[in-house]
Design an enzyme around this catalytic site. Sequence first.
Site, PDB file in Angstrom:
ATOM      1  N   HIS A 221       1.062  -0.870  -0.180  1.00  7.08           N
ATOM      2  CA  HIS A 221      -0.221  -0.534   0.109  1.00  7.08           C
ATOM      3  C   HIS A 221       0.924   0.789  -0.082  1.00  7.08           C
ATOM      4  O   HIS A 221       0.060   2.452  -0.227  1.00  7.08           O
ATOM      5  CB  HIS A 221      -1.225   0.209   0.947  1.00  7.08           C
ATOM      6  CG  HIS A 221      -2.061  -1.007   1.017  1.00  7.08           C
ATOM      7  ND1 HIS A 221      -3.283  -0.753   2.012  1.00  7.08           N
ATOM      8  CD2 HIS A 221      -2.233  -1.949   0.446  1.00  7.08           C
ATOM      9  CE1 HIS A 221      -3.874  -2.070   1.638  1.00  7.08           C
ATOM     10  NE2 HIS A 221      -3.142  -2.079   0.609  1.00  7.08           N
ATOM     11  N   ARG A 369      -6.618   2.742   2.547  1.00  9.69           N
ATOM     12  CA  ARG A 369      -7.509   1.462   2.855  1.00  9.69           C
ATOM     13  C   ARG A 369      -6.493   0.892   3.933  1.00  9.69           C
ATOM     14  O   ARG A 369      -7.102  -0.509   4.690  1.00  9.69           O
ATOM     15  CB  ARG A 369      -6.364   0.334   1.784  1.00  9.69           C
ATOM     16  CG  ARG A 369      -6.775   0.530   0.250  1.00  9.69           C
ATOM     17  CD  ARG A 369      -5.915  -0.279  -0.749  1.00  9.69           C
ATOM     18  NE  ARG A 369      -4.841   0.769  -0.566  1.00  9.69           N
ATOM     19  CZ  ARG A 369      -3.308   0.450  -2.033  1.00  9.69           C
ATOM     20  NH1 ARG A 369      -3.302  -0.584  -2.893  1.00  9.69           N
ATOM     21  NH2 ARG A 369      -2.330   1.567  -1.396  1.00  9.69           N
TER      22      ARG A 369
END
Length: 773
Positions: A221, A369
């Site tokens: 990420h 996220r």
Amino acid sequence: MWSVQTIFMLLCYDTVYVPATSTRELLFSSYQESVQIINAALFHSRRRRSSSSSSMRVFTFPRQTESETTESSRAAEVFQTTLQVLKTRAKRLHKRDVTTPELLSWEDVELVAELSQCLPSTHPAVCQHSHLNKYRSISGLCNNRQNPLWGAANTPLVRWLPAEYEDGEREPKGWNRGLLHNGVQLPLPRDVSKQILRSTSKRSEDVYSQLLVDWGQYIDHDMTFTPQSAASAAFESGVDCLNTCENVHPCFPIETDDMLSGPQGCMAFYRSAPACSIHLASDIGQALQQQQMNAITSFIDASVVYGHTPKLERALRNLSGLNGKLAVNEHFEDSKGRAYLPFVAAAPSSCQQDPRGGRVECFRAGDSRVNEVMTLTALHTLWLREHNRIAEALKHMNHHWSPETVYQETRKIIGALHQIITMRDYIPKVIGPASFEQHIGAYRGYDPTVNPAASNVFATAAFRFGHATISPVLRRLNASFQEHEHFPHLRLHHTFFSPWRLVKEGGIEPTLRGVIGTAAAAISADMLVVEEVTERLVVLNVPHYVDLASLNLQRGRDHALPGYNSWRTFCGLRNVKTLEDLEEVVGDAEVAGKILNVYKHPDNIDVWLGGLVENPMPGSRTGPLFACLIGRQMKALRDGDRFWWEAETVFTQQQKTELLKGSVSRVICDNTDIREVPRDSFKYGEYPSDYVSCDRIPSMDLEAWREENSQDLELCPSPANIHNGDFILSSSSGKLVALYSCYHGFKLKGAAALVCEGNKWSNQPPQCTGPHL
């Protein structure tokens, strides 16, 4: 070959003679039609979201994209749709399919890009500002001075091999049902998932801890985020993608006949948002071919902590405190007064809630996220605390530093720790020491000819190897590293989008103990992806459970990735031609037989599946293909990063020595109540024999960052503070320079750089006016 002008003349033959300006008229009219199509689809999408029932909203967790990403992807949608309108008109004329490279010149392509607002490449001249020499930009822009967009946010994923679209331009593999690949149809992703990938359980191993799995998700990420199309309704018909099984952009549903079927007998799937890529193309064919976007920076730069746009960065900082720290939660803290992440700005948010009452909103971090699973949220929380801990120490020892300097120096340290932990402690365990030496090797300095951008195959396939290591259970442990007496283990689907559990169920410590105190799942070709994520995954904006394995396979086809054998050739590996070849590569005759029975032809095997089932090499978690692809990407990320921690002048030698003392274990010790840890938290050990006191874990000595006042600063007074902005001190041509900048949304008025000359500054400090949001 027909030009756009000729086509337009023929289309209008029955009505009027067409002058030479008709080329632009056709492009303008096609552009206008495409804008209407895109706007209508976005309108249908917004209307559906606003009218969704509260019961559906429980399941909807869209991955939020920043406004810059939304604008860029919309421009690319308009560009691609304009091309489709042109092709449709040409097809009616010729009564056959026509490719856009047949129709357009470079000048035509550039005009379509300009109309669509797919902006041209940033000129290298913008990268010569001196403030870009000291600290990396938040967006990754100008890391490479000659190629400013390399590795920057909102740029295309790079192609190491050409895309294999069914129409050569845009249509994914499997788009045209009935089309044969190597003489056979591609198998349905859901069938591949059920017959080959799904596993009811996972075996554990005693070598690595669960942190190896969770760090993989966390650092992924930091490097890649491929956003989906902003529209959830078909461009051509306006039908909701949740209610159709027809392949119509951006809907690319996954056929299925089981419990995961939507109302029409399929699983909803939204295509990835296209990227504006004309300025990175070498020919017309490449310029017109659809590419996918990396919405975040490709660099390992802790963007997962700080964000990837100036607007997001500003929202995450504690600017009012004038201390260089990040903002923390204003409503909750743990039992020892330690901080949690701040809440998202808009409430109520869509995160799950404690059934006993009392809201805990979704958390906000550098990556949207953050709330997907509790382990990920815990790691985000850990690094928020570490930034603020270091910032406080640096400010204490360097009173003359401005808040901006404290923030940037701390950000620089946190980024370096992310790089060291990933490349020293994580990657060698994933690809094995031999592959590390072969594909990455020793660092030899910054190479400006290396493009560090994330590749499509890395983001879409290779680095998703970790999905086969997901455990179905999240273990929460007490101070003795036994099952927590108050907070029992959780099935994985009970941890999705549930930040309330960290706040109300013991803080981040039980989860982190479970991460370092649990053995990672073993890699095995016959036990790949657990049912928790093939049958009970909550994701995106789909109001029912979905299948992660099917999503991965469909995503690879959406991106038109070449097949498994093509990538083995790319990596210098022998092609798989027979069942015996596949048995040798997989190491399991039964699994190899299933694969060929489903795919029929070895060249059709999806790269994610092929790489996943390869027998792991000694000391690794991957087979040779993924080791090659991951290794090549990591080398590019390292060698092509001007601000890599080992690069010349980024840190002093004394600072590098201290940075090497950093570890996940030390960060846990410094920011939680956990007092005993493994020396290497990625390695699994038995408690208490393999654990040591935090007192025995090496710690960075931040004295290496103590900076005495320069002689120039003793001559000149400290630069004046300004409202809605700040300064950093730098050297230029042997002179001290105060470089001012405004926070996002404000505009600088006056001189940005003040030089210490004699005993005074060369100009009055500037002002920050605005806001201009």
